[in-house]
Design a protein around this motif. Structure first.
Motif, short mmCIF file in Angstrom:
data_model
loop_
_atom_site.label_atom_id
_atom_site.label_comp_id
_atom_site.label_asym_id
_atom_site.label_seq_id
_atom_site.Cartn_x
_atom_site.Cartn_y
_atom_site.Cartn_z
N SER A 1 0.78 -1.13 -0.03
CA SER A 1 0.03 -0.16 -0.01
C SER A 1 1.00 1.05 -0.06
CB SER A 1 -0.70 -0.11 1.32
OG SER A 1 -0.30 -0.07 2.44
N ASN B 1 -3.50 3.73 -2.20
CA ASN B 1 -3.45 2.82 -3.35
C ASN B 1 -3.04 1.58 -2.61
OD1 ASN B 1 -3.68 4.47 -5.57
ND2 ASN B 1 -1.76 4.69 -5.99
N ILE C 1 -2.02 -2.18 -3.88
CA ILE C 1 -1.55 -2.89 -5.06
C ILE C 1 -1.29 -4.25 -4.77
CG2 ILE C 1 0.45 -2.89 -6.62
CD1 ILE C 1 1.14 -0.03 -5.67
N THR D 1 -5.17 -2.43 -9.37
CA THR D 1 -4.78 -1.80 -8.12
C THR D 1 -6.26 -1.02 -7.71
OG1 THR D 1 -2.68 -1.05 -9.05
CG2 THR D 1 -3.77 0.58 -7.47
#
Length: 815
Positions: free
Chosen positions: A556, A564, A566, A588
């Motif tokens: 993150s 975000n 990921i 994402t």
């Protein structure tokens, strides 16, 4: 109140309800709350800077049909559509706030009814014929109760100000008798209290008028509904009487023919409306076969789509919702049956697949005269196969539909509700005081941010629409199968539209099993195989001929306004019949409004789904939301190509509603000079449609129907199963304080075990011995032949251990 009003309906044709007034809207940290003019009309809430702007400029509009209305305190409330629009509003007083909330709730209920019935906003006569449901009546009673509370409040204020005015008058009389010089100041005080009394009286009158107007409106509406129900009952009685006459006439005719000895076979007779029978020629079965007519216009046989090379998008020009597979295609619900068959199941007790016969089929497009024969054969094949390959609801195992006198064992009934989420406000000071003197890594996050399921259960929830894979397993074309797999990957994100709660982080060694073999033909086992970094391994196998596995971890990145997430790791899917092996990486996830505002989640990025056996590839693009873009929110587009790069199918839709696909019949890319791919396709067909969540899920963490039973207690699961986790169970039961305490205790126990392993590793290093460290119970690290990476793969012994009730080798991770 002086700054809001409700317009009265005009004579003749009823005008839509309106509610106007000044409210304070939160803008940003620099300007704070700003005064704006709000207008509520036809289920839409719009705002302007001034009243004069109503003629030319609207600053924003939110549709109340899909909005959420939350009250924060005495004057503040929030309106959000669960996505990009979120209004933080503040009224001038508590009474004013209540009037706005009441008006908004009423407008929202009306907008939802209009949307469901498909009626226009100004067609109130048509609306009056719909019977009010229980929720509508309760909502109206709730609104009337709120109005009555306003009246009681005004009554108390009138009594208070009246008593104060009476005291002032008595004091004035006393001063008048004593010829005091303070008469002037007392007169001023009396005038002020008289003004307050007059204002309160006017408010009382206005509240009475609103209450009377609402009561009269609802009374007229219920009177129309009662009249409509009375007319329906009369028509039903007439229909039953007509049917009785027809039955009597048919019975008399059969007896007459039987007595004459001419009744060799049962005749096909039908009765007219007046009860006289008529003989009809044709088949003995009234359920005749019907076929779709062919559209003879050549332009309707194919559709042309354009796909930019740099950003894969496509559109179907000249199409409408009915052309996009809502009427002609097999509309699948998440239960794996068509929308038409759901209605027949309710009345006949058995589902029937709706066969889509496209006018653009290569077999029938050139020879329309052969359409009836080929369509009939297609229907007969479908009918013969359906008895053997009928699918249970939600994509269950296919079992023969042969009659049997032995009653089947009833399936397990899983729960459809969980305890409602308690209304507990988040106290930041209580969090901060628990952090004093602790290391940053040991600061416990309260369960207020969580939802009562673990990350392992959330990974299992990705297979909510596993019926897509069941259908994909039956396809012979690898490229079409890849299109179904792509739709399945998109369906896994449909639960994130309203689910902003954080799942519980699994403890090392925590497991979760979900056995839906009896219902849907698949089962899953998941285990937390690593703690630093956190990683989970999952394996799912199905009786329909597919299996899936993955090792999931994520990183993150905090970007100030958003976060975000990921995902790391690769997901695998293999079909046993063909050997087709697919892999993909997840896109994402972006969590918006981390600091202020209502949280909402978006998905963005590109996903490549590869068939390692044939070389086929599907490239999906998840378009991120942009305020300045005209693209459809949550849009997903993609193209399926073979190993040579030739395109076969295009996909389009949204990851929160539906995905459809269309076969490419001609590639018109060459020579357009615009750097875009242009394809001519057949009519699109729907692969996946999201099922509607239960209507009560808003008070239950916005859970889907499947999420409701993920944490349902079971007796025969492993002791490390997430269902046995005490802090998660306490949160689900509404005991959040206990859940926070248990969560801290579990984390401390996990840290103590980690320190013990570190000490053992140091001791082994000192003695020159090898130390294996922690090993998962149900998964082991192996080399993935496809990705050439070491991942945790399933050993295959969990279900055998469960059958033998042998869980002795499971670690002790709970309290």
């Amino acid at each position: 109140m002086p700054d809001s009003k409700q317009s009265a309906p005009s004579k003749g044709k009823a005008a839509p309800d309106e509610f106007k007034g000044w409210l304070f809207k939160w803008t940003n940290y620099l300007k704070g709350y700003q005064r704006r003019w709000f207008v509520l009309s036809n289920g839409l809430l719009s705002y302007y800077r001034t009243q004069a702007e109503m003629a030319h400029t609207c600053r924003g509009t939110i549709n109340l049909a899909g909005a959420y209305i939350d009250v924060e305190d005495s004057c503040n409330f929030v309106i959000s559509n669960g996505g990009t629009q979120c209004y933080h509003l503040k009224a001038s007083s508590e009474v004013e706030r209540q009037r706005w909330v009441t008006a908004l709730e009423l407008a929202k209920a009306k907008a939802i009814r209009l949307m469901e019935s498909g009626a226009s906003d100004d067609d109130e006569d048509g609306q009056s014929h719909t019977s009010p449901d229980k929720n509508e009546i309760q909502n109206t009673l709730r609104i009337l109760s709120a109005k009555l509370e306003d009246l009681n409040t005004c009554n108390d204020l009138i009594a208070k100000h009246g008593a104060a005015l009476q005291r002032s008058l008595s004091e004035l009389e006393m001063l008048d008798k004593e010829n005091s010089t303070d008469v002037q100041s007392k007169v001023k005080a009396v005038n002020e209290r008289a003004t307050l009394f007059r204002i309160t009286s006017n408010a009382m009158i206005n509240a009475c008028a609103d209450y009377l107007d609402l009561a009269q409106t609802q009374g007229r509406k219920w009177q129309k509904t009662l009249q409509y129900e009375r007319e329906q009952r009369l028509r039903l009685e007439e229909t039953v009487e007509t049917l009785a006459r027809q039955h009597n006439s048919l019975e008399q005719q059969v007896r007459a023919q039987a007595s004459q000895g001419s009744l060799k076979t049962a005749p096909n007779v039908k009765a007219s409306a007046d009860g006289k029978p008529e003989s009809t020629a044709g088949s003995d079965d009234e359920d005749g076969e019907f076929f779709d007519a062919i559209d003879e216009t050549p332009d309707s046989e194919f559709r042309t789509i354009t796909i930019p090379d740099s950003h894969l998008t496509h559109r179907f020009p000249g199409t409408n919702p009915s052309m996009l597979g809502l009427t002609g295609t097999h509309l699948r619900t998440p239960s794996g049956v068509s929308a038409a068959s759901m209605a027949s199941e309710a009345s006949e007790g058995a589902g029937k697949d709706f066969v889509y016969i496209s006018s653009s089929d290569e077999e029938t497009a050139d020879k329309p005269e052969e359409f009836g024969v080929k369509a009939k054969k297609k229907l007969e094949r479908t009918a013969s196969q359906h008895s053997v390959d009928s699918t249970s609801s939600s994509g269950g195992p296919r079992t023969p539909q042969t009659p049997s006198k032995v009653p089947k064992e009833p399936r397990r009934r899983r729960r459809t509700r969980i305890p409602e989420k308690p209304n507990i406000s988040l106290n930041l000071w209580s969090i901060m005081k628990n952090c004093i003197g602790k290391e940053l890594s040991k600061i416990p996050m309260p369960v207020n941010f969580n939802e009562p399921i673990s990350m392992l259960q959330r990974l299992t929830e990705d297979f909510e629409y596993a019926d897509i894979l069941n259908k994909a397993a039956q396809l012979e074309s690898s490229t079409e199968q890849l299109a179904y797999v792509a739709a399945f990957t998109a369906s896994a994100y449909s639960t994130t539209t309203q689910r902003t709660g954080k799942p519980f982080n699994p403890l090392l060694g925590e497991t979760y099993e979900l056995d839906l073999t009896e219902e849907f033909g698949w089962r899953a086992i998941t285990e937390q195989v690593s703690h630093h970094p956190p990683a989970a391994a999952a394996y799912v196998d199905s009786k329909h001929g597919w299996e899936s596995w993955q090792e999931f971890t994520m990183t993150s990145k905090f970007r100030g306004k958003y976060l975000n997430i990921i995902p790391q790791g690769i997901a695998h899917l293999k079909f046993t019949a063909t050997g087709n092996h697919y892999t993909w990486r997840k896109v994402t996830s972006i969590v918006h409004n981390i600091i202020v505002g209502k949280l909402w989640i978006d998905q963005s990025g590109e996903m490549d789904i590869v068939n390692h056996k044939t070389g086929d590839k599907c490239h999906l693009v998840y378009t991120p939301y942009s305020y300045f873009s005209r693209e459809t929110p949550r849009k997903v587009t993609g193209v399926v190509t073979d190993k040579d790069g030739q395109a076969h199918y295009v996909l389009s839709g949204t990851w929160d509603k539906k995905i459809e696909y269309a076969k490419i019949v001609k590639d018109q890319t060459g020579g357009n000079g615009r750097g875009k791919s242009v394809y001519q396709t057949t009519a699109p067909k729907v692969i996946w449609v999201r099922s509607n969540p239960p209507p009560w899920n808003t008070t239950m963490y916005n859970f889907t129907e499947m999420a409701m039973f993920l944490n349902e207690p079971e007796d025969d699961v492993a002791p490390t199963d997430s269902r046995n986790r005490p802090d998660q169970r306490a949160m689900e039961n509404g005991h959040w304080n206990d859940a926070n305490t248990l969560k801290v205790q579990l984390e401390e126990k996990q840290r103590a075990k980690r320190k013990q392993r570190e000490a053992e590793a140091a001791q082994a290093a000192t003695e020159g011995k090898a130390y294996e460290g922690y090993k998962p119970v149900w998964f082991e690290k192996k080399l993935d032949p496809q990705t050439k990476n070491f991942i945790h793969m399933y050993k295959g012994n969990y279900w055998d251990s469960k059958a033998q009730e042998d869980f002795a080798h499971c670690p002790d991770i709970y309290l």
